[in-house]
Design a protein around this motif. Structure first.
Motif, PDB file in Angstrom:
ATOM      1  N   THR A 152       0.837  -1.207   0.000  1.00  0.00           N
ATOM      2  CA  THR A 152       0.000   0.000   0.000  1.00  0.00           C
ATOM      3  C   THR A 152       0.865   1.247   0.000  1.00  0.00           C
ATOM      4  O   THR A 152       0.632   2.196  -0.761  1.00  0.00           O
ATOM      5  N   SER A 153       1.905   1.256   0.842  1.00  0.00           N
ATOM      6  CA  SER A 153       2.801   2.410   0.918  1.00  0.00           C
ATOM      7  C   SER A 153       3.616   2.570  -0.356  1.00  0.00           C
ATOM      8  O   SER A 153       3.857   3.691  -0.818  1.00  0.00           O
ATOM      9  N   GLY A 154       4.072   1.444  -0.936  1.00  0.00           N
ATOM     10  CA  GLY A 154       4.846   1.514  -2.169  1.00  0.00           C
ATOM     11  C   GLY A 154       4.034   2.080  -3.321  1.00  0.00           C
ATOM     12  O   GLY A 154       4.527   2.905  -4.097  1.00  0.00           O
ATOM     13  N   ARG A 155       2.805   1.656  -3.423  1.00  0.00           N
ATOM     14  CA  ARG A 155       1.938   2.196  -4.476  1.00  0.00           C
ATOM     15  C   ARG A 155       1.668   3.679  -4.251  1.00  0.00           C
ATOM     16  O   ARG A 155       1.610   4.466  -5.205  1.00  0.00           O
ATOM     17  N   ALA A 156       1.504   4.073  -2.992  1.00  0.00           N
ATOM     18  CA  ALA A 156       1.272   5.490  -2.679  1.00  0.00           C
ATOM     19  C   ALA A 156       2.478   6.332  -3.078  1.00  0.00           C
ATOM     20  O   ALA A 156       2.328   7.447  -3.585  1.00  0.00           O
ATOM     21  N   MET A 157       3.692   5.798  -2.861  1.00  0.00           N
ATOM     22  CA  MET A 157       4.913   6.525  -3.207  1.00  0.00           C
ATOM     23  C   MET A 157       4.965   6.824  -4.705  1.00  0.00           C
ATOM     24  O   MET A 157       5.238   7.967  -5.122  1.00  0.00           O
ATOM     25  N   ILE A 158       4.696   5.826  -5.537  1.00  0.00           N
ATOM     26  CA  ILE A 158       4.770   6.028  -6.983  1.00  0.00           C
ATOM     27  C   ILE A 158       3.658   6.954  -7.463  1.00  0.00           C
ATOM     28  O   ILE A 158       3.878   7.793  -8.347  1.00  0.00           O
ATOM     29  N   GLN A 159       2.485   6.832  -6.859  1.00  0.00           N
ATOM     30  CA  GLN A 159       1.401   7.747  -7.241  1.00  0.00           C
ATOM     31  C   GLN A 159       1.745   9.182  -6.870  1.00  0.00           C
ATOM     32  O   GLN A 159       1.469  10.117  -7.634  1.00  0.00           O
ATOM     33  N   THR A 193      10.795   0.733  -4.556  1.00  0.00           N
ATOM     34  CA  THR A 193      10.413   1.619  -3.461  1.00  0.00           C
ATOM     35  C   THR A 193      10.017   0.747  -2.287  1.00  0.00           C
ATOM     36  O   THR A 193       9.151  -0.119  -2.397  1.00  0.00           O
ATOM     37  N   ILE A 194      10.716   0.951  -1.162  1.00  0.00           N
ATOM     38  CA  ILE A 194      10.604   0.052  -0.015  1.00  0.00           C
ATOM     39  C   ILE A 194      10.622   0.879   1.273  1.00  0.00           C
ATOM     40  O   ILE A 194      11.399   1.828   1.391  1.00  0.00           O
ATOM     41  N   PRO A 195       9.795   0.545   2.265  1.00  0.00           N
ATOM     42  CA  PRO A 195       9.940   1.177   3.574  1.00  0.00           C
ATOM     43  C   PRO A 195      11.147   0.588   4.294  1.00  0.00           C
ATOM     44  O   PRO A 195      11.202  -0.617   4.541  1.00  0.00           O
ATOM     45  N   GLU A 196      12.139   1.416   4.583  1.00  0.00           N
ATOM     46  CA  GLU A 196      13.409   0.934   5.113  1.00  0.00           C
ATOM     47  C   GLU A 196      13.804   1.647   6.398  1.00  0.00           C
ATOM     48  O   GLU A 196      13.580   2.845   6.555  1.00  0.00           O
ATOM     49  N   GLY A 197      14.424   0.885   7.310  1.00  0.00           N
ATOM     50  CA  GLY A 197      15.093   1.487   8.447  1.00  0.00           C
ATOM     51  C   GLY A 197      16.436   2.030   7.999  1.00  0.00           C
ATOM     52  O   GLY A 197      16.861   1.839   6.863  1.00  0.00           O
ATOM     53  N   LEU A 198      17.107   2.701   8.904  1.00  0.00           N
ATOM     54  CA  LEU A 198      18.372   3.345   8.566  1.00  0.00           C
ATOM     55  C   LEU A 198      19.467   2.891   9.534  1.00  0.00           C
ATOM     56  O   LEU A 198      19.320   3.055  10.747  1.00  0.00           O
ATOM     57  N   PRO A 199      20.567   2.321   8.993  1.00  0.00           N
ATOM     58  CA  PRO A 199      20.773   1.931   7.594  1.00  0.00           C
ATOM     59  C   PRO A 199      20.039   0.634   7.290  1.00  0.00           C
ATOM     60  O   PRO A 199      19.757  -0.159   8.187  1.00  0.00           O
ATOM     61  N   SER A 200      19.762   0.408   6.025  1.00  0.00           N
ATOM     62  CA  SER A 200      19.038  -0.782   5.606  1.00  0.00           C
ATOM     63  C   SER A 200      20.005  -1.837   5.084  1.00  0.00           C
ATOM     64  O   SER A 200      20.729  -1.602   4.111  1.00  0.00           O
ATOM     65  N   GLY A 201      20.010  -2.992   5.713  1.00  0.00           N
ATOM     66  CA  GLY A 201      20.829  -4.089   5.217  1.00  0.00           C
ATOM     67  C   GLY A 201      20.413  -4.514   3.824  1.00  0.00           C
ATOM     68  O   GLY A 201      21.245  -4.971   3.031  1.00  0.00           O
ATOM     69  N   ARG A 202      19.132  -4.347   3.530  1.00  0.00           N
ATOM     70  CA  ARG A 202      18.643  -4.723   2.204  1.00  0.00           C
ATOM     71  C   ARG A 202      19.226  -3.806   1.129  1.00  0.00           C
ATOM     72  O   ARG A 202      19.662  -4.261   0.070  1.00  0.00           O
ATOM     73  N   GLN A 203      19.253  -2.482   1.388  1.00  0.00           N
ATOM     74  CA  GLN A 203      19.818  -1.561   0.408  1.00  0.00           C
ATOM     75  C   GLN A 203      21.322  -1.780   0.252  1.00  0.00           C
ATOM     76  O   GLN A 203      21.867  -1.676  -0.854  1.00  0.00           O
ATOM     77  N   ILE A 204      21.987  -2.107   1.342  1.00  0.00           N
ATOM     78  CA  ILE A 204      23.427  -2.392   1.275  1.00  0.00           C
ATOM     79  C   ILE A 204      23.677  -3.648   0.450  1.00  0.00           C
ATOM     80  O   ILE A 204      24.608  -3.709  -0.363  1.00  0.00           O
ATOM     81  N   ALA A 205      22.817  -4.662   0.623  1.00  0.00           N
ATOM     82  CA  ALA A 205      22.957  -5.895  -0.160  1.00  0.00           C
ATOM     83  C   ALA A 205      22.709  -5.628  -1.642  1.00  0.00           C
ATOM     84  O   ALA A 205      23.409  -6.175  -2.506  1.00  0.00           O
ATOM     85  N   GLY A 235      -1.657   4.277   9.226  1.00  0.00           N
ATOM     86  CA  GLY A 235      -0.425   3.506   9.159  1.00  0.00           C
ATOM     87  C   GLY A 235       0.814   4.296   8.822  1.00  0.00           C
ATOM     88  O   GLY A 235       1.907   3.742   8.785  1.00  0.00           O
ATOM     89  N   HIS A 236       0.671   5.609   8.584  1.00  0.00           N
ATOM     90  CA  HIS A 236       1.821   6.437   8.252  1.00  0.00           C
ATOM     91  C   HIS A 236       2.099   7.457   9.353  1.00  0.00           C
ATOM     92  O   HIS A 236       1.258   7.735  10.203  1.00  0.00           O
ATOM     93  N   ALA A 237       3.299   8.019   9.310  1.00  0.00           N
ATOM     94  CA  ALA A 237       3.715   9.081  10.226  1.00  0.00           C
ATOM     95  C   ALA A 237       4.783   9.906   9.509  1.00  0.00           C
ATOM     96  O   ALA A 237       5.431   9.405   8.582  1.00  0.00           O
ATOM     97  N   SER A 266      10.285  11.948   4.089  1.00  0.00           N
ATOM     98  CA  SER A 266       9.405  10.969   3.490  1.00  0.00           C
ATOM     99  C   SER A 266       8.257  10.708   4.455  1.00  0.00           C
ATOM    100  O   SER A 266       8.002  11.510   5.366  1.00  0.00           O
ATOM    101  N   PHE A 267       7.586   9.600   4.266  1.00  0.00           N
ATOM    102  CA  PHE A 267       6.574   9.181   5.233  1.00  0.00           C
ATOM    103  C   PHE A 267       7.019   7.846   5.800  1.00  0.00           C
ATOM    104  O   PHE A 267       7.573   6.988   5.102  1.00  0.00           O
ATOM    105  N   ALA A 268       6.828   7.697   7.094  1.00  0.00           N
ATOM    106  CA  ALA A 268       7.255   6.494   7.795  1.00  0.00           C
ATOM    107  C   ALA A 268       6.105   5.515   7.910  1.00  0.00           C
ATOM    108  O   ALA A 268       4.928   5.889   7.898  1.00  0.00           O
ATOM    109  N   THR A 269       6.465   4.247   8.023  1.00  0.00           N
ATOM    110  CA  THR A 269       5.484   3.213   8.344  1.00  0.00           C
ATOM    111  C   THR A 269       5.384   3.131   9.861  1.00  0.00           C
ATOM    112  O   THR A 269       6.351   2.774  10.532  1.00  0.00           O
ATOM    113  N   ALA A 270       4.222   3.508  10.387  1.00  0.00           N
ATOM    114  CA  ALA A 270       4.012   3.498  11.842  1.00  0.00           C
ATOM    115  C   ALA A 270       3.745   2.074  12.314  1.00  0.00           C
ATOM    116  O   ALA A 270       2.889   1.377  11.766  1.00  0.00           O
TER     117      ALA A 270
END
Length: 351
Positions: A152-159, A193-205, A235-237, A266-270
């Motif tokens: 839901t958040s990813g689709r909102a980001m692209i829109q 487009t992904i909701p990520e913590g900082l730093p994100s191990g996924r983005q590093i990978a 669900g956002h903050a 950006s907007f966070a996932t609460a």
């Protein structure tokens, strides 16, 4: 296959302590994510305090985990707050449950603490750059798992960025969380487009396969009517970090961070850490008390700790993404623990 992680399993070495501990079943996200870090640290904190042993299933689909907590089949899970909201209405991934049963189940969910450390980011490989992030026409965009809050958040980001909807101007790519990195690095998407913590191990990978660029939401779009609707959506903050801190978190990796000012916005996932309403009040009190006393361990135990935006102080509800469209309540045992520690809890969070 889901991995099983037993934390605090030193039962043979400490039988007397073990007998005093509760055993809690929990589900969480994949390793490298903020919820996983919080849950694994919580398990260690509870074990050290002699409060409970947590049996954690990793890589879970939180849509299912939230339902399991509501039905009393699971003791604890991190919950994107949009999921209890959707459950309470019997819509989205819970359409099969229906509004009446959904409202009943959602009323049996209680939060014990909150966090909002996963911010929506947009990324692409430098070898296949996006010339204008406001133009996603014809792109293949990995925008989430097959269902749930992240999608839901990813689709909102692209829109918000391009005005396009999934399947109408761009091709949305969805895979289960464990397949995210391999799908992207394998060429299955042009953009992600992904909701990520900082730093994100996924983005590093992902960056290990080739340099990448990450974007926040441009200021004018974030301030727009749609942008503010998305920030305030269930669900956002709000999310804002000094851009130099954001870049420093990825130092040493081939990751370029682009913003239009001196903050990454950006907007966070609460999230709320949820338990069944019927979980023993004294046990929840001891869990929450140990959580609050373990603040330093949560903050310093990982580079993402300072950015997890966990609730260790007063709880006003709004900052946590609750007390608006999301009407989740806190467990009485958790409220007592926060108040005993000198913190206030908003009336809107009281059962």
């Amino acid at each position: 296959m889901l991995k099983q992680m037993l934390v605090g399993g030193v039962l043979a070495l400490a039988p007397m302590l073990a007998s005093a501990q509760a055993t809690l079943t929990a589900e969480t996200t994949t390793p490298g994510s903020t919820p996983h870090y919080i849950d694994s640290t919580l398990a260690a904190v509870l074990d050290s305090a002699g409060v409970a042993t947590m049996q954690i299933t990793e890589g879970a689909t939180l849509t299912n985990s939230v339902l399991a907590v509501a039905e009393g089949r699971l003791d604890m899970t991190p919950a994107p707050l949009i999921l209890p909201f959707l459950l309470s209405r019997g819509i989205g991934p819970y359409a099969g449950v229906g509004p009446e049963k959904g409202a009943e189940l959602a009323s049996d969910i209680r939060a014990i603490f909150f966090n909002a450390g996963s911010a929506q980011v947009l990324g692409y490989f430098n070898s296949n750059p996006v010339e204008d992030i406001r133009d996603m026409a014809g792109k293949r965009v990995w925008n989430g798992p097959p269902r749930g809050a992240a999608l839901t958040s990813g689709r909102a980001m692209i829109q918000l960025l391009s005005g396009l909807k999934d399947g109408e101007g761009y091709e949305g790519i969805q895979t289960p969380w464990p397949d995210t990195v391999s799908t992207i690095t394998g060429g299955g998407a042009d953009v992600w487009t992904i909701p990520e913590g900082l730093p994100s191990g996924r983005q590093i990978a992902i960056a290990a396969a080739g340099g990448i660029t990450l974007h926040d939401v441009p200021s004018d779009l974030l301030a727009s009517e749609l942008g503010q609707q998305i920030v305030a959506a269930p669900g956002h903050a709000p999310y804002s970090v000094p851009v130099e801190d954001f870049r420093a978190a990825y130092a040493g990796n081939d990751i370029t961070v682009v913003t239009d000012d001196d903050t990454f916005d950006s907007f966070a996932t609460a999230f709320g850490q949820i338990v069944p309403a019927g979980l023993d009040e004294e046990l929840v009190y001891q869990i929450t008390k140990a959580y609050l006393e373990g603040e330093e361990r949560f903050i310093t135990g990982s580079p993402r700790g300072p950015f997890a935006r966990m609730s260790f102080g007063d709880i006003d509800g709004v900052s946590q993404g609750a007390c608006g469209a999301v009407q989740i309540k806190m467990h009485p045992g958790a409220i007592r623990a926060f108040e005993d520690a000198g913190h206030t809890v908003a009336d809107c969070l009281r059962p």
